[in-house]
Motif scaffolding. Structure first.
Motif, mmCIF file in Angstrom:
data_model
loop_
_atom_site.group_PDB
_atom_site.id
_atom_site.type_symbol
_atom_site.label_atom_id
_atom_site.label_comp_id
_atom_site.label_asym_id
_atom_site.label_seq_id
_atom_site.Cartn_x
_atom_site.Cartn_y
_atom_site.Cartn_z
ATOM 1 N N ASP A 473 0.839 -1.201 0.000
ATOM 2 C CA ASP A 473 0.000 0.000 0.000
ATOM 3 C C ASP A 473 0.877 1.255 0.000
ATOM 4 O O ASP A 473 1.717 1.442 0.889
ATOM 5 C CB ASP A 473 -0.918 0.010 1.219
ATOM 6 C CG ASP A 473 -1.979 -1.080 1.159
ATOM 7 O OD1 ASP A 473 -2.094 -1.733 0.100
ATOM 8 O OD2 ASP A 473 -2.683 -1.283 2.164
ATOM 9 N N VAL A 474 0.659 2.119 -0.998
ATOM 10 C CA VAL A 474 1.421 3.357 -1.151
ATOM 11 C C VAL A 474 0.482 4.533 -0.897
ATOM 12 O O VAL A 474 -0.538 4.678 -1.579
ATOM 13 C CB VAL A 474 2.013 3.465 -2.574
ATOM 14 C CG1 VAL A 474 2.805 4.753 -2.718
ATOM 15 C CG2 VAL A 474 2.858 2.247 -2.895
ATOM 16 N N ASP A 475 0.796 5.323 0.092
ATOM 17 C CA ASP A 475 -0.031 6.474 0.444
ATOM 18 C C ASP A 475 -0.188 7.381 -0.781
ATOM 19 O O ASP A 475 0.797 7.823 -1.372
ATOM 20 C CB ASP A 475 0.626 7.232 1.594
ATOM 21 C CG ASP A 475 -0.283 8.290 2.208
ATOM 22 O OD1 ASP A 475 -1.162 8.815 1.502
ATOM 23 O OD2 ASP A 475 -0.084 8.607 3.394
ATOM 24 N N LEU A 476 -1.428 7.664 -1.158
ATOM 25 C CA LEU A 476 -1.664 8.501 -2.342
ATOM 26 C C LEU A 476 -1.029 9.879 -2.213
ATOM 27 O O LEU A 476 -0.629 10.479 -3.222
ATOM 28 C CB LEU A 476 -3.176 8.668 -2.573
ATOM 29 C CG LEU A 476 -3.898 7.641 -3.445
ATOM 30 C CD1 LEU A 476 -5.325 8.073 -3.699
ATOM 31 C CD2 LEU A 476 -3.168 7.414 -4.763
ATOM 32 N N SER A 477 -0.927 10.391 -1.004
ATOM 33 C CA SER A 477 -0.392 11.739 -0.827
ATOM 34 C C SER A 477 1.109 11.822 -1.100
ATOM 35 O O SER A 477 1.676 12.913 -1.141
ATOM 36 C CB SER A 477 -0.682 12.248 0.587
ATOM 37 O OG SER A 477 -0.057 11.418 1.557
ATOM 38 N N THR A 478 1.778 10.663 -1.307
ATOM 39 C CA THR A 478 3.216 10.673 -1.620
ATOM 40 C C THR A 478 3.466 10.767 -3.119
ATOM 41 O O THR A 478 4.586 10.543 -3.572
ATOM 42 C CB THR A 478 3.902 9.409 -1.070
ATOM 43 O OG1 THR A 478 3.351 8.239 -1.697
ATOM 44 C CG2 THR A 478 3.717 9.304 0.431
ATOM 45 N N ASN A 479 2.450 11.096 -3.902
ATOM 46 C CA ASN A 479 2.604 11.194 -5.352
ATOM 47 C C ASN A 479 3.569 12.304 -5.740
ATOM 48 O O ASN A 479 3.858 13.207 -4.947
ATOM 49 C CB ASN A 479 1.238 11.425 -6.012
ATOM 50 C CG ASN A 479 0.625 12.748 -5.592
ATOM 51 O OD1 ASN A 479 0.826 13.781 -6.220
ATOM 52 N ND2 ASN A 479 -0.135 12.738 -4.487
ATOM 53 N N ALA A 480 4.076 12.224 -6.971
ATOM 54 C CA ALA A 480 5.091 13.174 -7.441
ATOM 55 C C ALA A 480 4.566 14.593 -7.553
ATOM 56 O O ALA A 480 5.337 15.555 -7.498
ATOM 57 C CB ALA A 480 5.639 12.716 -8.793
#
Length: 718
Positions: A473-480
């Motif tokens: 699971d990758v936190d969406l808020s860590t997007n580029a």
């Protein structure tokens, strides 16, 4: 893009080259070669041309060869593992192949493959670099690191080692006999070796360098050189004398010099030990010592930039150390170096004499990589854009899926409505897909959260290769793009595939076997998901080498108090903004009115500082008053005590600065180093609660009366 050469260093290569009708490799000799020949026989004697040394002298001042050390810990199952990893990242093979003789049972057992690997690298045109982490002659070669390589010899043992006929002298020569057999096997195949014995001769942690007795190390080097060259008559060794960049470097260059007749190349292991990085001072010291001989960077963690190499053009090669290549350098900085005009990768240089053109060995790495070419990158892979092709929706009993009309910008979109909990919005390929073409690209998508029930705390996404294989699971808020999920509006998300491939440890994403190209996860995984409604559009993978955006420095304190943190221990420490000096302007002053406390800066909410995991924390400190009971200083970073770095001695900073009263001092710590501290309670860089904590030691009432000033507390990505 540069073309990628295929290089096989499998142990079976030796058989392949000596059987099945393969001709013996041909070696170029100078005209008076009298005791060896290209058709076989002994190659002993000084007449074998030093082609590597000649090559380095030719490029000196204009080009720098880039190389990677291949750690013996991964040699058995992954020949040239780290060289291959660099090639996969950059599209170019390193032009220097490095390896270690090794120690301990495992390391010694792998030496048999050294000849075949070195030969394959040589036939490709690579420079071959061999060093030795070696056990002392007081033990067998199956010694360990502690108490073996890291140990001390007594004065009596040194006398025995350096005295002709001494017990340890004889034992050492028996050790060298085993090395000589390997070197001679390389010699018979025309392979020349950059040999770096007793690396970091001024590093007194190793047994071969007794503190305060550099003459012992010098004599051991000379003994080793003379035995291999004179007694064993090896002619294929180019000797590299090597030091580390301690603050004593200027004196060490004289104290540890074995003599001009004992070395061909002078190299420096630059680990920023003196806190000066790739300084002009160190470069000039090596140039002055080397004279007309080549100089090189024998080991580095942080690679020099192309700009540094333009300023210091006489570094003839630079070898990064195994895994540190990828820990201490960003992907973009590695790519920039390997593609620079003043850097030599393998395809930039011709093969060695006798191995050029069609005669040059080209083999595939077992389970290896496909060489990139100059063709157009793969077209974007559309997962959803108005229609669904090549995949099915998962969790259909818990999530309804329908294609509906969006707005004027989005046209047809896919809407997911959650009728049950403990589920996800999953897109599953009809059969697993190889998405290797997109390994250096991005995944992007548009998401609109139409309804978010009260129990949903945050949003994640992932890519799966057959759970648990995947990104996790990758936190969406860590997007580029730095987008924070917001209800009721379309938002565009972008993630770099190269970053995603580094996640999830042993279950990391296998890009060549993707089962679910995108999975959206409303968190937490519970019945709270019932009632979630989302819309998705423009889900696509884009190929090509895509550089991640630079990360801005994060100032914890510079001249003013940010709104995002509060001071801790306010009942025991007073805090005020005061005027510093002309250089510092406004500074933060802490005065201790109680004991058993710290100078603590606490985020209002825990923050994810993962963007700085490969960078550093730096700060200026002035100790205004230090009561007599204060015996030391430390700092730490916390993620909710006891989670954190634990107390880190200030003098262990990169530059080795020792705290002094009454003057401003600059401190720098590498975040990667801090992440390895404190055992099970190690710092979670994605959940930092206190980004800076200063601790006057000891933790007692002795702290009363401490006064410190702080300024320029900054996290940097590079």
């Amino acid at each position: 893009m540069k073309k990628l050469l295929n290089l096989s260093l499998a142990a079976s290569l030796l058989f392949a080259l000596t059987g099945c009708g393969n001709e013996d490799p041909k070696v170029t000799y100078i005209s008076d070669a009298g005791n060896g020949g290209a058709d076989g026989g002994s190659l002993h004697g000084p007449t074998l041309e030093p082609v590597m040394l000649n090559y380095l002298n030719e490029i000196k001042g204009s080009k720098t060869v880039v190389g990677v050390h291949n750690d013996e810990k991964v040699l058995e199952n992954n020949p040239s593992y780290w060289s291959k990893k660099a090639a996969e990242l950059t599209g170019s093979w390193p032009a220097l192949w490095g390896m270690d003789f090794g120690f301990g049972e495992a390391g010694v057992g792998l030496r048999a493959s050294l000849v075949s690997q070195a030969e394959a690298a040589w036939q490709q045109g690579a420079l071959v670099n061999v060093m030795m982490h070696v056990c002392p002659p007081t033990t067998n070669e199956d010694c360990g690191w502690e108490g073996g390589v890291l140990t001390d010899l007594t004065e009596a043992q040194w006398t025995s080692l350096l005295t002709e006929g001494g017990d340890l002298n004889n034992a050492w020569k028996v050790r060298l006999d085993s090395y000589a057999k390997i070197f001679e096997s390389m010699n018979q195949r025309g392979v020349r070796v950059l040999f770096r014995p007793f690396h970091e001769m001024n590093q007194t942690l190793f047994w071969w360098s007794l503190a305060g007795k550099p003459e012992y190390t010098v004599k051991l080097y000379q003994l080793t050189h003379d035995y291999l060259v004179d007694d064993k008559a090896l002619t294929n060794l180019t000797f590299t004398w090597n030091l580390q960049d301690f603050s004593t470097l200027e004196a060490d260059l004289d104290a540890y010099d074995p003599g001009a007749g004992y070395w061909d190349i002078l190299s420096l292991d630059n680990y920023n030990t003196d806190g000066k990085g790739f300084s002009q001072e160190k470069y000039d010291l090596l140039l002055n010592k080397a004279g007309d001989k080549p100089i090189a960077l024998g080991e580095v963690a942080t690679l020099p930039t192309p700009e540094i190499l333009k300023q210091q053009p006489k570094w003839t090669f630079v070898m990064s150390w195994a895994e540190l290549t990828f820990i201490d350098n960003s992907d973009s900085s590695i790519k920039a170096l390997y593609s620079a005009d003043n850097v030599v990768t393998l395809e930039d240089k011709a093969g060695w004499p006798g191995f050029s053109g069609d005669d040059r060995l080209v083999l595939d790495i077992p389970g290896g990589i496909t060489p990139p070419d100059d063709s157009t990158p793969a077209e974007p892979l559309i997962i959803f854009e108005d229609t669904a092709n090549g995949w099915t929706a998962g969790q259909s009993d818990k999530v309804t899926h329908e294609i509906i009309e969006g707005d004027a910008d989005h046209g047809k979109v896919i809407q997911h409505t959650y009728t049950a909990g403990e589920t996800v919005s999953e897109f599953i390929f009809d059969s697993p897909q190889d998405l290797s073409d997109y390994a250096n690209g991005t995944i992007e998508f548009d998401l609109k959260i139409v309804n978010q029930p009260a129990g949903i705390e945050y949003w994640a996404f992932k890519i799966d290769c057959g759970w648990p294989c995947g990104t996790g699971d990758v936190d969406l808020s860590t997007n580029a793009n730095g987008v924070t999920p917001t209800v009721g509006e379309w938002q565009h998300y972008k993630f770099y595939i190269s970053d995603l491939l580094k996640l999830n440890a042993d279950n990391a994403l296998e890009i060549d076997y993707i089962t679910s190209p995108i999975v959206i996860v409303p968190q937490p995984w519970s019945d709270a998901q019932i009632g979630v409604v989302i819309q998705l559009d423009n889900i696509k993978y884009t190929a090509g080498v895509v550089e991640a955006p630079s990360v801005a420095d994060k100032a914890i304190f510079e001249n003013e108090l940010p709104d995002e943190w509060m001071v801790g221990q306010s009942g025991k420490v007073t805090q005020e903004l005061v005027d510093g000096d002309a250089e510092h302007g406004k500074v933060l002053q802490h005065t201790y009115i109680g004991g058993e406390t710290v100078s603590e800066l606490i985020f209002n909410e825990a923050q994810d500082l993962s963007a700085y995991k490969d960078g550093s924390i730096q700060f200026d400190l002035k100790i205004v008053n230090q009561p007599s009971g204060i015996t030391g200083w430390s700092f730490k970073i916390d993620c909710g005590w006891p989670c954190g770095t634990g107390d880190v001695a200030l003098e262990s900073n990169v530059a080795g600065t020792t705290p002094k009263v009454g003057e401003w001092q600059r401190y720098k710590f590498r975040i990667a180093d801090l992440l390895t501290l404190n055992g099970d309670n190690s710092l979670m860089i994605d959940y930092v609660t206190a980004p800076f904590v200063l601790v006057p030691q000891p933790w007692s009432s002795e702290q009363v009366g401490v006064v410190v000033q702080l300024d320029n507390i900054v996290y940097s990505a590079d």
